[in-house]
Design a protein around this motif. Structure first.
Motif: not given
Length: 188
Positions: A38-46, A86-102
């Motif tokens: 299950k999503t851990a509620g976090v994603a990042a862009v490098a 490298f810079d990282w934008l870290i997105i926190h959200d419990a919903d995977l779809e919202d993480l992917v959209t961001c």
């Protein structure tokens, strides 16, 4: 294309392929039901920042866009730099779809501003196994690969290959294993 070609302006770096990101939302069912991930509620862009004023100005606009999208989805965003520049934008959200959209919104806006070549990878963290599982998306090649760290600079190659086999019909998986880069120190 060689490094000299890029450095001396004879060839341009490839633009990102962000549209395949959404495949992760459809693969979420398999990740959850068959693999108990299950999503851990976090994603990042490098991305590799440039020092030019034009890049900073464009990125100020992107920051505003990401903050706006994050607020719409109830997400939060933070920014960090790593030891490799490298810079990282870290997105926190419990919903995977919202993480992917961001993540997709960020990639699209940077590309529209002419800075898509600076995008390196997106990382999505999943929990549920003995160790966290990361699905990494390489923007240049438009494909995912699994990454399962099991210790200091060690990874579980067998589990990564098992995950590949179970999801290759649902996700665009990087076919060349030499491109399955490990992101041990990613801030997610």
């Amino acid at each position: 294309m060689g490094l000299r070609d890029v450095l001396f302006g004879r060839k341009k770096l490839a633009e990102p392929k962000a549209d395949q990101l959404f495949a992760l939302t459809t693969a979420a069912v398999t990740l959850d039901t068959e693999l108990n991930l299950k999503t851990a509620g976090v994603a990042a862009v490098a991305f590799k920042p440039q020092s030019s004023g034009e890049f900073r100005s464009a990125f100020d606009e992107v920051d505003q866009l990401v903050d706006s999208v994050a607020q719409e989805n109830g997400s939060t965003v933070e920014r960090k730099s790593d030891e490799f520049g490298f810079d990282w934008l870290i997105i926190h959200d419990a919903d995977l779809e919202d993480l992917v959209t961001c993540v997709h919104g960020l990639a699209s806006e940077l590309t529209a501003q002419g800075f898509g070549a600076q995008l390196l990878a997106a990382t999505f963290k999943f929990d549920g196994g003995e160790h966290p599982v990361y699905w990494i998306y390489g923007f240049k090649r438009g494909a995912f690969w699994p990454f399962v760290p099991i210790g200091d600079k060690e990874r579980d190659n067998a589990l990564e290959l098992e995950l590949k086999a179970k999801l290759e019909d649902e996700l665009p998986i990087e076919p060349d294993l030499t491109h399955w880069l490990a992101l041990f120190d990613a801030p997610v």
